[in-house]
Design a protein around this motif. Structure first.
Motif, mmCIF file in Angstrom:
data_model
loop_
_atom_site.group_PDB
_atom_site.id
_atom_site.type_symbol
_atom_site.label_atom_id
_atom_site.label_comp_id
_atom_site.label_asym_id
_atom_site.label_seq_id
_atom_site.Cartn_x
_atom_site.Cartn_y
_atom_site.Cartn_z
ATOM 1 N N UNK A 184 0.824 -1.209 0.000
ATOM 2 C CA UNK A 184 0.000 0.000 0.000
ATOM 3 C C UNK A 184 0.856 1.257 0.000
ATOM 4 N N UNK A 185 1.921 1.249 0.777
ATOM 5 C CA UNK A 185 2.790 2.421 0.815
ATOM 6 C C UNK A 185 3.434 2.676 -0.549
ATOM 7 N N UNK A 186 3.756 1.608 -1.256
ATOM 8 C CA UNK A 186 4.432 1.737 -2.547
ATOM 9 C C UNK A 186 3.484 2.163 -3.660
ATOM 10 N N UNK A 187 2.256 1.632 -3.637
ATOM 11 C CA UNK A 187 1.333 1.866 -4.751
ATOM 12 C C UNK A 187 0.349 3.015 -4.529
ATOM 13 N N UNK A 188 0.184 3.457 -3.290
ATOM 14 C CA UNK A 188 -0.822 4.481 -2.996
ATOM 15 C C UNK A 188 -0.600 5.801 -3.744
ATOM 16 N N UNK A 189 0.627 6.309 -3.853
ATOM 17 C CA UNK A 189 0.797 7.599 -4.558
ATOM 18 C C UNK A 189 0.247 7.579 -5.981
ATOM 19 N N UNK A 190 0.522 6.494 -6.718
ATOM 20 C CA UNK A 190 0.030 6.417 -8.095
ATOM 21 C C UNK A 190 -1.486 6.291 -8.129
ATOM 22 N N UNK A 191 -2.051 5.470 -7.220
ATOM 23 C CA UNK A 191 -3.501 5.298 -7.193
ATOM 24 C C UNK A 191 -4.198 6.610 -6.846
ATOM 25 N N UNK A 192 -3.609 7.360 -5.908
ATOM 26 C CA UNK A 192 -4.195 8.651 -5.540
ATOM 27 C C UNK A 192 -4.138 9.628 -6.709
ATOM 28 N N UNK A 193 -3.007 9.659 -7.392
ATOM 29 C CA UNK A 193 -2.856 10.579 -8.519
ATOM 30 C C UNK A 193 -3.837 10.264 -9.639
#
Length: 723
Positions: A184-193
């Motif tokens: 989640x920490x790794x993929x969250x920035x892209x999902x949020x963007x």
């Protein structure tokens, strides 16, 4: 889920093995090559016990009653990972020559720890809940590591899409310091963007951390919502810390935190916490069946655990057919089948195993959806179902699950001649695919209940199969000829008549269609006028604005007694109360348009309506979602107790005992008591009623004080209305 008392659990805990040795009639000791043994490494207690070991034991028992794997009994060799060393258990089970497949473990960290111990012995490991994306990367080329759960990248898309749709713009992420949290920490920035949501910060936590300090740091970020990819213990600590610091941010949890432990730890403080989790495929009816067997909704990973069992059983069946094939090759062949569709339930699964044993390649589906996989088995199935939930009234309340990829609901297909058992063949035809939480689901509940009581072969169809059924009945070209056909809903009125006239040797039991006057047809009419009358009395008493309403799927005949009864009851209690009725659509499609129904609900609220009767089938979920936005509208459900949709808002439901009627129809076929003609089910004879949610027991006076007047009004209505 509160632990349910069961005679199976003491056996599991004392000897750590579930052994069911019921063999099909006709098997002899000399013909039995021994049981099919499947290893299980899952927790039976503690915060992570959300897989339903009971559900596995029931599934094994049911499959064995249907003959096991070609007459071989299925046996689970269970080790409780909450009470011992998982590595030691893994080495033990992997070292046994009689075990080819192991179900488990519960977490991604555990999978990384034990996968080498299992796969180096050439054994298959199938986890129902290790969702970390790192598992895919680590075991991308390992054909022995499988998952029946989707990876967390799909869950992140669902989470941020949900938050965006509900107006959240700023999110702070809290992730556990584990393999799971790292994804989640790794993929969250892209999902949020991708969704236009701003990620204000990410905090990595462990269960021993000071969560008050964590909450203070989050407060400095000023998020609208805190998304926590943590386990139940950390989730409880975060919830309490946010409340203690006065944070206005909401709390949204990922699937790992959805556990009875959360509610048990927080009590009333859990109210309003939201989240998402993997779910069963609503079109399969698995959740309904589970509730029938265990009296409660399935826990978070029960469907995925059940599907892991199916894959293990099907692998064993393929190994019987091709003993020189590796277990990994057998499992890959199983999930690549492109033949007739076979479903999750014990009858369908038993038929699928028999077909696979004979060399056929059915297209297998599970409780969680189609069991289809891409090139890399560790990535999990190509599609899974997610549900959004909210803690309301001390319960996890779910919305209708949605698929992570395009999935077309597919009911199981007919089998070849001879596949049916010794009992009759009963066809059930629904107005739409299961998953409506209303008309179709209630009918399936009765069908499943009958299957648990009687020996018969069931086949299921929906309105989408109308052209196929027309052709089959017209030509009398049956692969499996039914003894009884049950059709549900006004949509089939013309078709049922034509089918019955063309096939006088087949009995037809129809729900809410017509009295055809045929010697092989019986129609059950459920008249909800009296029950809706009581609902009108209740709504007129509850309203604070003097305005109540009804949202119906369409202005069709089957809806009329709901509307007329509701109007009459409200007028009888208080003639000054205004009743507004709105329709979602003009015809059948209106019963499957939740977004449109939600928009109508919002319009009614703006007009001052504060109590709504929902009579729109699967569109009701849109009404519930709209009501949650303000929490100042009370709802009355339809057909079945719908309080589970929103325990704090759904006061009562106008119920039709569809499940009891379908059960009655199946039982009548089995015991030879089918009677042609028409059956009228009413408030007076118990075919309909007003079910008041236990949370609103203060309204029990409605039925007690107004029952006689409602029955009398219903008799007057029946005297003038055509049924």
């Amino acid at each position: 889920m509160t632990a349910r008392t069961s005679p199976l659990i003491p056996v599991l805990m004392l000897i750590c093995t579930v052994t069911i040795t019921v063999l099909s009639a006709g098997c002899t000791a000399t013909a039995d090559p021994g049981p099919v043994r499947i290893g299980v490494l899952l927790p039976a207690s503690g915060p992570l016990a959300t897989h339903s070991i009971e559900g596995l034991a029931w599934a094994v028992d049911a499959l064995n009653r249907h003959g096991g794997v070609d007459g071989r009994a299925i046996e689970l060799v269970y080790r409780d990972t909450s009470a011992g060393n998982i590595s030691g258990y893994a080495e033990e089970l992997a070292g046994r020559e009689d075990i080819d497949v192991i179900i488990g473990p519960a977490t991604s960290a555990e999978l990384v720890r034990i996968a080498p111990l299992v796969t180096e012995r050439g054994k298959i490991l199938i986890s129902p809940s290790a969702t970390s994306g790192l598992v895919t990367a680590e075991y991308r080329e390992n054909e022995l590591v499988w998952r029946t759960c989707s990876a967390d990248g799909e869950q992140l898309k669902a989470i941020f899409g949900t938050l965006r749709d509900t107006g959240v713009r700023n999110v702070s992420l809290v992730a556990a310091n584990t393999t799971y949290g790292e994804t989640f920490a790794r993929l969250a920035p892209a999902a949020a963007a991708m969704t236009g949501v701003r990620l204000t910060g990410t905090t990595i936590v462990e269960v021993s951390d000071n969560f008050t300090e964590v909450a203070a740091r989050i407060g400095e970020e000023g998020p609208d919502m805190v998304v926590a990819a943590v386990y139940p213990e950390e989730a409880a600590g975060i919830a309490d810390a946010l409340a203690a610091t006065g944070s206005p941010a909401g709390l949204f949890l990922t699937d790992a935190a959805r556990s009875p432990y959360l509610i048990e730890s927080l009590g009333e403080r859990a109210e309003g916490i939201r989240g998402t989790s993997l779910s069963s495929d609503p079109s399969t009816g698995y959740a309904i069946a589970y509730e029938e067997v265990f009296g409660e909704a399935p826990p978070a990973f029960a469907a995925q655990t059940y599907d892991a069992l199916l894959l293990a059983v099907y692998t064993a069946a393929r190994q019987e057919a091709a003993p020189k094939e590796s277990p990994a090759a057998s499992l890959r062949r199983v999930v690549s089948g492109d033949g007739i569709v076979k479903g999750w339930d014990p009858q369908e699964a038993s038929e699928a195993a028999t077909m696979i044993r004979a060399g056929a390649r059915p297209s297998v589906t599970g409780a969680s959806g189609p069991l289809r996989f891409g090139e890399h088995s560790s990535a999990g199935p190509l599609a899974g179902y997610y549900t959004r939930w909210t803690v309301e009234g001390g319960e996890f309340c779910e919305n209708t699950p949605v698929a992570s990829a395009d999935v077309t609901p597919r009911l199981p297909g007919l089998s070849s001649p001879g596949a049916a058992g010794d009992g009759p063949v009963i066809w059930m035809v629904y107005p739409l695919a299961k998953g409506d939480r209303s008309f179709a689901d209630t009918a399936y509940r009765g069908l499943f209940r009958a299957q648990e009581s009687y020996d018969f072969t069931k086949r299921e169809f929906s309105y989408d199969d109308l052209a196929l059924l027309d052709a089959v009945f017209a030509a009398r070209n049956f692969t499996e000829k039914p003894d009884l056909v049950i059709t549900e809903g006004f949509q089939f009125a013309d078709a049922s008549r034509a089918w019955a006239e063309t096939n006088p040797d087949i009995r037809f039991f129809t729900l809410e269609q017509a009295n055809y006057g045929l010697p092989n047809a019986c129609d059950a009419v459920m008249v909800p006028y009296g029950a809706s009358y009581l609902a009108g009395v209740m709504a007129a008493n509850m309203t604070e604005t003097g305005r109540i309403g009804a949202i119906a799927g369409a202005p069709v005949a089957v809806i009329d007694p709901f509307v007329e009864g509701f109007r009459a009851g409200a007028a009888a209690y208080d003639p000054s109360v205004n009743v507004t009725v709105r329709y979602v659509g003009e015809s059948f499609e209106g019963f499957g348009m939740p977004e449109r129904a939600g928009a109508i609900a919002r319009d009614l609220r703006r007009e001052g309506v504060d109590v709504v009767l929902m009579i729109a089938g699967s569109s009701n979920t849109g009404i519930v979602d709209a009501a949650r936005e303000t929490s100042d509208v009370y709802l009355i459900g339809e057909d079945t107790d719908q309080s589970y949709l929103a325990p704090n808002l759904v006061v009562a439901s106008v119920v039709k005992e569809i499940d009891a009627i379908v059960y009655h129809a199946a039982a009548g076929e089995v015991d030879g008591t089918f009677t042609p003609g028409q059956e009228v089910w009413t408030l007076e004879n118990g075919g309909t009623g007003l079910f008041v949610s236990p949370r609103f027991s203060e309204y029990g006076w409605v039925a007690a004080d107004w029952q006689e007047r409602a029955v009398a009004a219903e008799k007057d209505y029946l005297g003038t209305a055509a049924v």
